[in-house]
Design a protein around this motif. Structure first.
Motif, PDB file in Angstrom:
ATOM      1  N   ARG A   1       0.720  -1.346   0.096  1.00  0.00           N
ATOM      2  CA  ARG A   1      -0.004  -0.008   0.082  1.00  0.00           C
ATOM      3  C   ARG A   1       0.774   1.460  -0.097  1.00  0.00           C
ATOM      4  O   ARG A   1       1.963   1.244   0.445  1.00  0.00           O
ATOM      5  N   SER A   2       0.300   2.308  -0.449  1.00  0.00           N
ATOM      6  CA  SER A   2       1.038   3.889  -0.469  1.00  0.00           C
ATOM      7  C   SER A   2       0.802   4.608   0.677  1.00  0.00           C
ATOM      8  O   SER A   2       1.592   5.466   0.934  1.00  0.00           O
ATOM      9  N   ASP A   3      -0.311   4.081   1.604  1.00  0.00           N
ATOM     10  CA  ASP A   3      -0.751   4.841   2.960  1.00  0.00           C
ATOM     11  C   ASP A   3      -0.072   4.242   3.805  1.00  0.00           C
ATOM     12  O   ASP A   3       0.464   2.937   4.033  1.00  0.00           O
ATOM     13  N   CYS A   4      -0.093   4.885   5.200  1.00  0.00           N
ATOM     14  CA  CYS A   4       0.593   4.344   6.317  1.00  0.00           C
ATOM     15  C   CYS A   4       0.064   5.206   7.521  1.00  0.00           C
ATOM     16  O   CYS A   4      -0.801   6.036   7.426  1.00  0.00           O
ATOM     17  N   LEU A   5       0.513   4.505   8.693  1.00  0.00           N
ATOM     18  CA  LEU A   5      -0.162   5.233  10.197  1.00  0.00           C
ATOM     19  C   LEU A   5       1.212   5.872  10.912  1.00  0.00           C
ATOM     20  O   LEU A   5       2.355   5.221  10.607  1.00  0.00           O
ATOM     21  N   ILE A   6       1.145   6.966  11.338  1.00  0.00           N
ATOM     22  CA  ILE A   6       2.149   7.703  12.090  1.00  0.00           C
ATOM     23  C   ILE A   6       1.897   7.619  13.345  1.00  0.00           C
ATOM     24  O   ILE A   6       0.740   8.341  13.628  1.00  0.00           O
ATOM     25  N   ILE A   7       2.631   7.039  14.251  1.00  0.00           N
ATOM     26  CA  ILE A   7       2.080   7.344  15.741  1.00  0.00           C
ATOM     27  C   ILE A   7       3.312   7.706  16.568  1.00  0.00           C
ATOM     28  O   ILE A   7       4.491   7.787  16.353  1.00  0.00           O
ATOM     29  N   ASP A   8       2.648   8.843  17.290  1.00  0.00           N
ATOM     30  CA  ASP A   8       3.506   9.739  17.985  1.00  0.00           C
ATOM     31  C   ASP A   8       4.510  10.586  17.230  1.00  0.00           C
ATOM     32  O   ASP A   8       5.963  10.539  17.460  1.00  0.00           O
ATOM     33  N   PRO A   9       4.072  11.583  16.312  1.00  0.00           N
ATOM     34  CA  PRO A   9       5.116  12.264  15.550  1.00  0.00           C
ATOM     35  C   PRO A   9       5.729  13.459  16.502  1.00  0.00           C
ATOM     36  O   PRO A   9       5.318  14.184  17.423  1.00  0.00           O
ATOM     37  N   GLY A  10       7.237  13.214  16.472  1.00  0.00           N
ATOM     38  CA  GLY A  10       7.913  13.861  17.552  1.00  0.00           C
ATOM     39  C   GLY A  10       8.628  15.328  17.105  1.00  0.00           C
ATOM     40  O   GLY A  10       7.927  16.006  16.156  1.00  0.00           O
ATOM     41  N   LEU A  11       9.542  15.797  17.520  1.00  0.00           N
ATOM     42  CA  LEU A  11      10.161  17.176  17.425  1.00  0.00           C
ATOM     43  C   LEU A  11      10.991  17.385  16.252  1.00  0.00           C
ATOM     44  O   LEU A  11      11.581  18.351  15.977  1.00  0.00           O
ATOM     45  N   GLU A  12      11.335  15.951  15.504  1.00  0.00           N
ATOM     46  CA  GLU A  12      12.059  16.375  14.323  1.00  0.00           C
ATOM     47  C   GLU A  12      11.175  15.881  12.960  1.00  0.00           C
ATOM     48  O   GLU A  12      11.514  14.905  12.589  1.00  0.00           O
ATOM     49  N   PRO A  13      10.359  16.477  12.591  1.00  0.00           N
ATOM     50  CA  PRO A  13       9.211  16.109  11.575  1.00  0.00           C
ATOM     51  C   PRO A  13      10.072  15.928  10.273  1.00  0.00           C
ATOM     52  O   PRO A  13       9.508  15.237   9.269  1.00  0.00           O
ATOM     53  N   ASP A  14      11.132  16.785  10.142  1.00  0.00           N
ATOM     54  CA  ASP A  14      11.816  16.664   8.780  1.00  0.00           C
ATOM     55  C   ASP A  14      12.216  15.058   8.736  1.00  0.00           C
ATOM     56  O   ASP A  14      12.243  14.581   7.340  1.00  0.00           O
ATOM     57  N   LYS A  15      12.514  14.481   9.569  1.00  0.00           N
ATOM     58  CA  LYS A  15      12.962  13.120   9.581  1.00  0.00           C
ATOM     59  C   LYS A  15      11.624  12.164   8.765  1.00  0.00           C
ATOM     60  O   LYS A  15      12.140  11.116   8.222  1.00  0.00           O
TER      61      LYS A  15
ATOM     62  N   HIS B   1      -0.341   9.815  23.944  1.00  0.00           N
ATOM     63  CA  HIS B   1      -0.735  10.699  24.818  1.00  0.00           C
ATOM     64  C   HIS B   1      -0.503  12.268  24.342  1.00  0.00           C
ATOM     65  O   HIS B   1       0.264  12.312  23.307  1.00  0.00           O
ATOM     66  N   GLY B   2      -0.852  13.032  25.089  1.00  0.00           N
ATOM     67  CA  GLY B   2      -0.571  14.630  24.623  1.00  0.00           C
ATOM     68  C   GLY B   2       0.471  15.302  24.909  1.00  0.00           C
ATOM     69  O   GLY B   2       0.649  16.576  24.855  1.00  0.00           O
ATOM     70  N   HIS B   3       1.737  14.662  25.473  1.00  0.00           N
ATOM     71  CA  HIS B   3       3.021  15.317  25.906  1.00  0.00           C
ATOM     72  C   HIS B   3       3.647  15.923  24.624  1.00  0.00           C
ATOM     73  O   HIS B   3       3.820  15.109  23.594  1.00  0.00           O
ATOM     74  N   SER B   4       4.356  16.800  24.810  1.00  0.00           N
ATOM     75  CA  SER B   4       4.789  17.782  23.506  1.00  0.00           C
ATOM     76  C   SER B   4       5.740  16.834  22.768  1.00  0.00           C
ATOM     77  O   SER B   4       5.653  16.935  21.468  1.00  0.00           O
ATOM     78  N   ASP B   5       6.515  15.984  23.239  1.00  0.00           N
ATOM     79  CA  ASP B   5       7.720  15.299  22.554  1.00  0.00           C
ATOM     80  C   ASP B   5       6.785  14.100  21.628  1.00  0.00           C
ATOM     81  O   ASP B   5       7.433  13.563  20.763  1.00  0.00           O
ATOM     82  N   HIS B   6       5.511  13.751  21.967  1.00  0.00           N
ATOM     83  CA  HIS B   6       4.875  12.887  21.178  1.00  0.00           C
ATOM     84  C   HIS B   6       4.065  13.313  20.286  1.00  0.00           C
ATOM     85  O   HIS B   6       3.384  12.738  19.182  1.00  0.00           O
ATOM     86  N   ILE B   7       3.536  14.848  20.079  1.00  0.00           N
ATOM     87  CA  ILE B   7       2.752  15.244  19.479  1.00  0.00           C
ATOM     88  C   ILE B   7       3.295  16.486  18.481  1.00  0.00           C
ATOM     89  O   ILE B   7       2.688  17.252  17.849  1.00  0.00           O
ATOM     90  N   ALA B   8       4.581  17.041  18.797  1.00  0.00           N
ATOM     91  CA  ALA B   8       5.202  18.034  17.963  1.00  0.00           C
ATOM     92  C   ALA B   8       5.178  18.081  16.591  1.00  0.00           C
ATOM     93  O   ALA B   8       5.177  19.165  16.155  1.00  0.00           O
ATOM     94  N   GLY B   9       4.944  16.986  15.792  1.00  0.00           N
ATOM     95  CA  GLY B   9       5.083  16.913  14.618  1.00  0.00           C
ATOM     96  C   GLY B   9       3.699  16.926  13.897  1.00  0.00           C
ATOM     97  O   GLY B   9       3.720  16.919  12.655  1.00  0.00           O
ATOM     98  N   CYS B  10       2.832  16.900  14.772  1.00  0.00           N
ATOM     99  CA  CYS B  10       1.297  16.831  14.132  1.00  0.00           C
ATOM    100  C   CYS B  10       1.047  18.082  13.301  1.00  0.00           C
ATOM    101  O   CYS B  10       0.547  17.900  12.263  1.00  0.00           O
ATOM    102  N   ALA B  11       1.240  19.059  13.807  1.00  0.00           N
ATOM    103  CA  ALA B  11       1.016  20.450  12.772  1.00  0.00           C
ATOM    104  C   ALA B  11       1.957  20.496  11.478  1.00  0.00           C
ATOM    105  O   ALA B  11       1.100  20.849  10.569  1.00  0.00           O
ATOM    106  N   HIS B  12       3.077  20.058  11.563  1.00  0.00           N
ATOM    107  CA  HIS B  12       3.825  19.857  10.228  1.00  0.00           C
ATOM    108  C   HIS B  12       3.119  19.080   9.475  1.00  0.00           C
ATOM    109  O   HIS B  12       2.911  19.065   8.063  1.00  0.00           O
TER     110      HIS B  12
END
Ligand SMILES: [Zn+2]
Length: 217
Positions: free
Chosen positions: A28-42, A61-72
Motif C-alpha cells: 500500500r502507499s498509505d501508512c499510519l504515523i504514531i507519535d510524531p515528534g520534534l524532528e518532523p523533517d526525518k 498521549h498529549g505530551h509535547s515530544d509525542h505531538i510536536a510533529g502533528c502541525a507539520h
C-alpha cells in the motif's frame, strides 16, 4: 491473521529520544504515523523516500515530544486525521499540560479529529488497532494494539519501556494507576507480544513481566 507483510519504521526525535513509528502494509502507499515528534523533517524524508502518505496520525498521549510533529504533518496533509485518547485531547492545544511550556519550548498541535477510548478499533491504511486506556503517566494515555499479527505488536508510548516505566510525577500522573494499567492490561497480552515503546529499544511483554525492575506481574 493477515498475510500482507507489515513494516514498522522507527524515527528517533531528539532532544528527548522519542520514537515515532511509521506502520504500513507493504503493498500500500498509505501508512499510519504514531507519535510524531520534534524532528518532523526525518518523518518527511522517510515518507518521501518511500512514496508514502499518512492516512492517520495516532498519539498515545498529549505530551509535547509525542505531538510536536502533528502541525507539520497536518500542514502538508490537511485531510489526515489526528487521533488521541479522549482524556488527553485537550493537551494538544495547551502548552502547559502538554509540558512544552514547562520544558521551555512552548508548542501546540491542531485539535483532535477523533478521540478514542478503550474498546475502540481504528481501521486505517489496512491496519486494525485496538485501543486500551492506560492512565498513570498521563490521564488520557492509550496504547494501540496491532492484534492480527503473529506476534502481536503494541505501541506503548510512555507507559512501559524496556526495563522501565513512564514518569508519574506530572500533575495528572499516578504510580499506582500506572501499575494497574501495566499489570491488569499490558501484562495480560501474550508473552511474545512485541512492545514498541515511546523511548528506547523494543522489548516483549514476557521479558518485562519477568524482569522489569519497577512493575512485575
Ligand atoms: Zn509522556
Amino acid at each position: 491473521m493477515s498475510t500482507a507483510k507489515p513494516t514498522i519504521k522507527v524515527v528517533l526525535s531528539m532532544p528527548f529520544g522519542e520514537n515515532t513509528y511509521i506502520a504500513q502494509i507493504d503493498d500500500r502507499s498509505d501508512c499510519l504515523i504514531i507519535d510524531p515528534g520534534l524532528e518532523p523533517d526525518k518523518i518527511f524524508a522517510y515518507l518521501d523516500r518511500h512514496s508514502r502518505h499518512p492516512a492517520a496520525i495516532l498519539c498515545t498521549h498529549g505530551h509535547s515530544d509525542h505531538i510536536a510533529g502533528c502541525a507539520h504533518l497536518k500542514q502538508r496533509w490537511p485531510e489526515c486525521p489526528i487521533i488521541i485518547g479522549a482524556k488527553d485531547a485537550s493537551k494538544l492545544t495547551d502548552p502547559e499540560t502538554n509540558l512544552s511550556a514547562p520544558f521551555g519550548i512552548p508548542l501546540i498541535a491542531p485539535r483532535a479529529d477523533r478521540t478514542v477510548e478503550e474498546g475502540d478499533i481504528i481501521s486505517v491504511a489496512g491496519i486494525d488497532l485496538d485501543v486500551l486506556d492506560t492512565p498513570g503517566h498521563s490521564a488520557g494515555h492509550v496504547v494501540y494494539i496491532w492484534r492480527d499479527r503473529d506476534p502481536i505488536r503494541v505501541f506503548t508510548g510512555d507507559v512501559l519501556f524496556q526495563g522501565g516505566v513512564g514518569r508519574t510525577d506530572f500533575p495528572d500522573g499516578d504510580f499506582e494507576t500506572l501499575c494497574r494499567s501495566i499489570q491488569e492490561k499490558l501484562y495480560h497480552l501474550p508473552d511474545d507480544t512485541i512492545v514498541l515503546p515511546g523511548h528506547g529499544a523494543p522489548t516483549t511483554i514476557g521479558e518485562e513481566k519477568r524482569n522489569n525492575p519497577f512493575v512485575r506481574l
